[in-house]
Write a protein that holds these residues in place. Structure first.
Motif, PDB file in Angstrom:
ATOM      1  N   ALA A  24      -8.530  21.603  20.676  1.00 49.97           N
ATOM      2  CA  ALA A  24      -8.709  22.785  21.529  1.00 49.97           C
ATOM      3  C   ALA A  24      -8.650  24.061  20.699  1.00 49.97           C
ATOM      4  O   ALA A  24      -9.473  24.980  20.901  1.00 49.97           O
ATOM      5  CB  ALA A  24      -7.653  22.806  22.627  1.00 49.97           C
ATOM      6  N   SER A  47     -15.163  20.937  24.203  1.00 52.14           N
ATOM      7  CA  SER A  47     -13.826  20.416  24.528  1.00 52.14           C
ATOM      8  C   SER A  47     -13.909  19.113  25.297  1.00 52.14           C
ATOM      9  O   SER A  47     -13.181  18.155  24.998  1.00 52.14           O
ATOM     10  CB  SER A  47     -13.036  21.434  25.357  1.00 52.14           C
ATOM     11  OG  SER A  47     -12.762  22.573  24.610  1.00 52.14           O
ATOM     12  N   GLY A 155     -18.176  18.824  19.204  1.00 52.14           N
ATOM     13  CA  GLY A 155     -16.922  18.349  19.792  1.00 52.14           C
ATOM     14  C   GLY A 155     -16.517  16.996  19.249  1.00 52.14           C
ATOM     15  O   GLY A 155     -15.348  16.749  18.941  1.00 52.14           O
TER      16      GLY A 155
END
Length: 177
Positions: A24, A47, A155
């Motif tokens: 994060a 995320s 991600g």
């Protein structure tokens, strides 16, 4: 010195929390640098992919093949997006057909994963498919759909790197016990 199994389980929980927060934090840093006006929702999409990718069980490392799942889902997502975009000018049929095309995309994504022997990554492929397809169906922007492929891969790569670093750190800590 004896190693207590409860201490190891507690440290795995701490390690997992560390991996999630590190993903994060890194994604937030990239979002601050590259998405200052927050128009692309980079933080959200990267995320989601990172959190799907990070493994809780320290014995199961993140497999780089999860990127393959993202690519499968993204490619099918672009194909379905193109089909939906081409029928969008037929307003009377559009809303109902959109759902049928989404179901078709879910079927194609699942079949691709199974036929390519990546069934274990079907969940992340389906998530990637939906990330690429859903938002841009209502906004009619191929650029947004293509950018979401990049966001999914970023991600996944962040989760992969964090997992490797955390695993190396955790292994060294256990060796010191």
């Amino acid at each position: 010195m004896l190693i207590n199994i409860d201490d190891i389980l507690k440290s795995e929980k701490v390690l997992y929390t560390f991996k999630i927060l590190t993903c994060a934090g890194l994604i937030a840093l990239l979002a601050i640098i590259f998405d200052k006006d927050k128009t692309s929702n980079f933080f959200l999409w990267a995320s989601l992919t990172a959190f799907f990718t990070v493994q809780y069980d320290s014995k199961n490392k993140v497999n780089f093949n999860q990127v393959t799942g993202n690519v499968i889902g993204s490619v099918v997502g672009i194909i379905i997006w193109l089909l939906i975009a081409n029928i969008s000018h037929h307003q009377g049929y559009y809303i109902n057909l959109e759902y049928w095309f989404l179901i078709l995309g879910i079927l194609l994504t699942t079949l691709c994963c199974i036929l390519m022997n990546h069934a274990e990554y079907c969940g992340i492929a389906l998530a990637s498919f939906l990330i690429v397809t859903i938002y841009d169906v209502s906004h009619h922007s191929i650029e947004g759909a293509l950018m979401r492929i990049v966001f999914c891969i970023v991600g996944c790569l962040i989760a992969y790197a964090v997992d490797i670093l955390a695993r190396n750190f955790w292994t060294k800590q256990l060796d010191n016990l």
